[in-house]
Write a protein that holds these residues in place. Structure first.
Motif, PDB file in Angstrom:
ATOM      1  N   GLN A   5       0.833  -1.201   0.000  1.00  0.00           N
ATOM      2  CA  GLN A   5       0.000   0.000   0.000  1.00  0.00           C
ATOM      3  C   GLN A   5       0.872   1.257   0.000  1.00  0.00           C
ATOM      4  O   GLN A   5       0.634   2.214  -0.728  1.00  0.00           O
ATOM      5  CB  GLN A   5      -0.918  -0.016   1.229  1.00  0.00           C
ATOM      6  CG  GLN A   5      -1.821   1.188   1.375  1.00  0.00           C
ATOM      7  CD  GLN A   5      -3.042   1.109   0.491  1.00  0.00           C
ATOM      8  OE1 GLN A   5      -3.121   0.256  -0.387  1.00  0.00           O
ATOM      9  NE2 GLN A   5      -4.000   1.985   0.696  1.00  0.00           N
ATOM     10  N   ARG A  35      -3.116  -6.049  16.067  1.00  0.00           N
ATOM     11  CA  ARG A  35      -4.121  -6.442  15.080  1.00  0.00           C
ATOM     12  C   ARG A  35      -5.236  -5.407  14.962  1.00  0.00           C
ATOM     13  O   ARG A  35      -5.633  -5.037  13.855  1.00  0.00           O
ATOM     14  CB  ARG A  35      -4.700  -7.808  15.479  1.00  0.00           C
ATOM     15  CG  ARG A  35      -5.328  -8.573  14.326  1.00  0.00           C
ATOM     16  CD  ARG A  35      -5.545 -10.032  14.691  1.00  0.00           C
ATOM     17  NE  ARG A  35      -6.414 -10.163  15.842  1.00  0.00           N
ATOM     18  CZ  ARG A  35      -7.472 -10.990  15.888  1.00  0.00           C
ATOM     19  NH1 ARG A  35      -7.784 -11.728  14.857  1.00  0.00           N
ATOM     20  NH2 ARG A  35      -8.204 -11.068  16.972  1.00  0.00           N
ATOM     21  N   LEU A  75      -4.182  -2.332  13.087  1.00  0.00           N
ATOM     22  CA  LEU A  75      -4.182  -2.532  11.628  1.00  0.00           C
ATOM     23  C   LEU A  75      -5.604  -2.475  11.072  1.00  0.00           C
ATOM     24  O   LEU A  75      -5.835  -1.954   9.975  1.00  0.00           O
ATOM     25  CB  LEU A  75      -3.523  -3.866  11.279  1.00  0.00           C
ATOM     26  CG  LEU A  75      -1.998  -3.917  11.451  1.00  0.00           C
ATOM     27  CD1 LEU A  75      -1.479  -5.345  11.308  1.00  0.00           C
ATOM     28  CD2 LEU A  75      -1.315  -3.011  10.431  1.00  0.00           C
ATOM     29  N   TRP A  76      -6.552  -3.032  11.806  1.00  0.00           N
ATOM     30  CA  TRP A  76      -7.962  -2.914  11.383  1.00  0.00           C
ATOM     31  C   TRP A  76      -8.384  -1.444  11.310  1.00  0.00           C
ATOM     32  O   TRP A  76      -9.044  -1.025  10.359  1.00  0.00           O
ATOM     33  CB  TRP A  76      -8.866  -3.662  12.363  1.00  0.00           C
ATOM     34  CG  TRP A  76      -9.237  -5.038  11.923  1.00  0.00           C
ATOM     35  CD1 TRP A  76      -9.495  -5.446  10.651  1.00  0.00           C
ATOM     36  CD2 TRP A  76      -9.406  -6.192  12.751  1.00  0.00           C
ATOM     37  NE1 TRP A  76      -9.806  -6.782  10.626  1.00  0.00           N
ATOM     38  CE2 TRP A  76      -9.765  -7.260  11.901  1.00  0.00           C
ATOM     39  CE3 TRP A  76      -9.295  -6.420  14.124  1.00  0.00           C
ATOM     40  CZ2 TRP A  76     -10.012  -8.551  12.383  1.00  0.00           C
ATOM     41  CZ3 TRP A  76      -9.542  -7.704  14.595  1.00  0.00           C
ATOM     42  CH2 TRP A  76      -9.890  -8.748  13.733  1.00  0.00           C
ATOM     43  N   CYS A 121      -7.068   0.169   8.205  1.00  0.00           N
ATOM     44  CA  CYS A 121      -7.827  -0.209   6.997  1.00  0.00           C
ATOM     45  C   CYS A 121      -9.112   0.613   6.879  1.00  0.00           C
ATOM     46  O   CYS A 121      -9.488   1.034   5.776  1.00  0.00           O
ATOM     47  CB  CYS A 121      -8.155  -1.701   7.033  1.00  0.00           C
ATOM     48  SG  CYS A 121      -6.719  -2.782   6.896  1.00  0.00           S
ATOM     49  N   LEU A 167      -0.197   1.504   9.151  1.00  0.00           N
ATOM     50  CA  LEU A 167       0.113   0.304   8.378  1.00  0.00           C
ATOM     51  C   LEU A 167       1.608   0.002   8.408  1.00  0.00           C
ATOM     52  O   LEU A 167       2.026  -1.139   8.605  1.00  0.00           O
ATOM     53  CB  LEU A 167      -0.366   0.463   6.926  1.00  0.00           C
ATOM     54  CG  LEU A 167      -1.880   0.430   6.710  1.00  0.00           C
ATOM     55  CD1 LEU A 167      -2.225   0.807   5.270  1.00  0.00           C
ATOM     56  CD2 LEU A 167      -2.448  -0.951   7.026  1.00  0.00           C
ATOM     57  N   SER A 179       2.614  -3.121  10.966  1.00  0.00           N
ATOM     58  CA  SER A 179       2.966  -4.313  10.190  1.00  0.00           C
ATOM     59  C   SER A 179       4.381  -4.764  10.541  1.00  0.00           C
ATOM     60  O   SER A 179       4.651  -5.963  10.690  1.00  0.00           O
ATOM     61  CB  SER A 179       2.835  -4.039   8.692  1.00  0.00           C
ATOM     62  OG  SER A 179       3.732  -3.020   8.288  1.00  0.00           O
ATOM     63  N   VAL A 225      -5.402  -3.474  -1.187  1.00  0.00           N
ATOM     64  CA  VAL A 225      -4.626  -4.045  -0.083  1.00  0.00           C
ATOM     65  C   VAL A 225      -5.371  -3.969   1.246  1.00  0.00           C
ATOM     66  O   VAL A 225      -5.457  -4.975   1.973  1.00  0.00           O
ATOM     67  CB  VAL A 225      -3.242  -3.359   0.016  1.00  0.00           C
ATOM     68  CG1 VAL A 225      -2.516  -3.796   1.277  1.00  0.00           C
ATOM     69  CG2 VAL A 225      -2.417  -3.683  -1.214  1.00  0.00           C
ATOM     70  N   LEU A 237      -6.373  -7.146   3.538  1.00  0.00           N
ATOM     71  CA  LEU A 237      -5.798  -7.212   4.870  1.00  0.00           C
ATOM     72  C   LEU A 237      -6.871  -7.275   5.943  1.00  0.00           C
ATOM     73  O   LEU A 237      -6.766  -8.044   6.908  1.00  0.00           O
ATOM     74  CB  LEU A 237      -4.892  -5.995   5.096  1.00  0.00           C
ATOM     75  CG  LEU A 237      -4.225  -5.883   6.470  1.00  0.00           C
ATOM     76  CD1 LEU A 237      -3.319  -7.077   6.728  1.00  0.00           C
ATOM     77  CD2 LEU A 237      -3.440  -4.587   6.575  1.00  0.00           C
ATOM     78  N   LEU A 283      -7.039 -10.487   8.518  1.00  0.00           N
ATOM     79  CA  LEU A 283      -6.746 -10.324   9.945  1.00  0.00           C
ATOM     80  C   LEU A 283      -7.674 -11.140  10.842  1.00  0.00           C
ATOM     81  O   LEU A 283      -7.350 -11.399  12.001  1.00  0.00           O
ATOM     82  CB  LEU A 283      -6.824  -8.843  10.332  1.00  0.00           C
ATOM     83  CG  LEU A 283      -5.626  -7.982   9.917  1.00  0.00           C
ATOM     84  CD1 LEU A 283      -5.922  -6.509  10.126  1.00  0.00           C
ATOM     85  CD2 LEU A 283      -4.384  -8.380  10.684  1.00  0.00           C
TER      86      LEU A 283
END
Length: 508
Positions: free
Chosen positions: A2, A69, A72-73, A76, A109, A113, A170, A174, A178
């Protein structure tokens, strides 16, 4: 991916007629028939960097409550909102908001990551797995350039909306993936969720870590694994779990509760400085100077296929990442490959500067710039780029990883912005008019990087994160890291045997 796609695709939107029709103004002197205000250009670029800077800076706060986690959500979701704003608007002010939000998502991200990958990777594979960051950045850059090349000649809004819409791919994949990925076991342990941490580690390792280690030839007492004439041999999973638990317990006992200011106290101060310097060395290589201005130099020197050569250099960078990951895993380790990369990047910058000094704005100089820029991208991506994030994430303790890596990433964004802001004053004819001679400065900065890597950067290849905690706590000099023997690995083996006993061995 991304991050790389955004760098390549959005950077070229400002040369597309379809984009300039909406956010620019008519200009008969331009080849496209449109121009764009310099303030608009600056805000489109700088607001993305600002958003990334802010989100990386506060990553530690979010990580404390959300974990890797969920962060990251969140990234997104923010990404989806930001891209939707940019696709739907025709107003510069709203576009700026979309760029700021997209930068915030990108910062999360990139930071989380790398943190997650470093924490869940086995010690012997961590360098390669975190180096996949550079691998996918290059794939994203190639794909972004290809998409732009396909849509650049369109005269409607789809010319820029198609590349922007690709920024959904992406995060959507992702977001779904997840659900099948466990939280970082180390983060769960630090939160006191030992059962969830054990389950997460078992899910991550699967059956590959159920193999038995060879029994030691050294004689041991009954409590260290002897039971009659049978030696209890723990699995790799048991060893790693016991080591992880012991490391977290040691940290909690010695350090207590976690505070952001702990980054600058005791042994963690050294680790923070090393992490910051490692991220700073990315900028010191001169990579942002070449990424931002290589096409300009090619054009000035009479190279007619400047855009195609820029894509070629991206491909050279991708080739370098593949070679670099193999070298990190099988050949050189972290420290040696960083030294090699800084030397090669410095020489490439020096060669380009010398060519521009001898014969500025000539075709042979342009050809020299093409050649050495390609070599630079190969060595930067294969050495400094491939190793920088594995090293930066390994250097810091587990309890402070989100804080330290997050603020270090913010520093990286700040330095990248500073380079992009200052470079025009060095290279433009109306100011210092150095042109490609600006490479002399980057040659000097690479020389400083070589000295830093040689004298201060420890070799961490093959070490677990808990072993690194012990070595730093012992204040071991950088050059003695490789031969230092840790206590935690042996005690973790003993603990694993004691926890399971002979009955477990027979079942196994």
């Amino acid at each position: 991916m991304q991050y790389g796609f955004d760098l390549a695709a959005v950077g070229s939107l400002q040369a597309m007629p379809g984009f300039l029709k909406v956010f620019g103004y008519p200009d008969a002197s331009s080849d496209t028939g449109y121009g764009i205000d310099s303030t608009v250009q600056q805000l489109i670029t700088s607001l993305l960097t600002l958003g990334s800077f802010v989100s990386s800076l506060v990553a530690g706060i979010f990580s404390t409550y959300l974990g890797r986690r969920h962060a990251l959500w969140l990234a997104c979701i923010v990404n989806a909102i930001a891209v939707g704003i940019q696709i739907g608007t025709t107003t510069p002010g709203v576009l700026y908001l979309g760029r700021l939000l997209l930068g915030f998502a990108n910062g999360f991200l990139v930071t989380f990551s790398n943190i997650y990958t470093a924490e869940v990777s086995p010690g012997h594979m961590r360098g390669v797995m975190v180096a996949l960051f550079a691998y996918w950045v290059n794939i994203g850059s190639v794909m972004g350039a290809v998409v732009d090349n396909k849509t650049k000649d369109r005269l409607d809004k789809l010319s820029y909306r198609i590349p922007l819409a690709c920024l959904y791919i992406v995060p959507v994949l992702l977001f779904a993936a997840l659900f099948f990925v466990p939280e970082s076991p180390r983060w769960l342990l630090h939160r006191g969720k030992e059962r969830d941490a054990r389950k997460a580690l078992e899910q991550l390792r699967g059956s590959s870590y159920a193999t038995l280690l060879a029994p030691s030839s050294d004689s041991e007492s009954d409590e260290n694994g002897k039971a009659g004439n049978t030696t209890v041999v723990p699995t790799l999973l048991e060893i790693e779990w016991a080591e992880m638990v012991k490391g977290v317990q040691e940290e909690k006992r010695e350090q207590g509760s976690v505070s952001a200011l702990d980054m600058f106290r005791g042994v963690d101060l050294r680790r923070t400085i090393l992490c910051y310097c490692m991220i700073g060395c990315q900028t010191a290589s001169g990579v942002w100077f070449l990424i931002g201005y290589q096409t300009y130099f090619f054009t000035v020197a009479g190279i007619t296929k400047a855009f195609e050569f820029s894509i070629m250099n991206t491909c050279f960078g991708f080739l370098g990442v593949n070679v670099g990951m193999y070298a990190i895993r099988e050949l050189l380790g972290r420290r040696s490959i960083l030294i090699l990369g800084a030397i090669a990047c410095g020489l490439c910058q020096l060669a380009s500067a010398i060519a521009a000094t001898v014969s500025p704005a000539s075709l042979p100089t342009g050809q020299t710039l093409v050649a050495f820029t390609a070599l630079f991208m190969f060595f930067y991506n294969g050495c400094v780029g491939a190793a920088s994030y594995p090293v930066a994430t390994e250097l810091v303790s587990s309890r402070l990883r989100a804080w330290t890596v997050g603020t270090a990433t913010s520093l990286g964004y700040l330095l990248a912005w500073l380079v992009n802001f200052c470079t025009p004053y060095f290279i433009n004819p109306e100011h210092l008019n150095w042109g490609a001679r600006y490479g002399y400065i980057w040659f000097a900065s690479n020389v400083l990087c070589v000295g830093f890597f040689y004298f201060n950067m420890p070799e961490m290849k093959g070490r677990s994160l808990e072993e690194l905690d012990e070595i730093f706590a012992a204040r071991v000099p950088a050059r003695k890291f490789r031969e230092y023997r840790t206590v935690i690995r042996e005690t973790a083996r003993i603990d694993a045997v004691s926890a399971k006993g002979v009955g477990w061995l027979r079942e196994t």
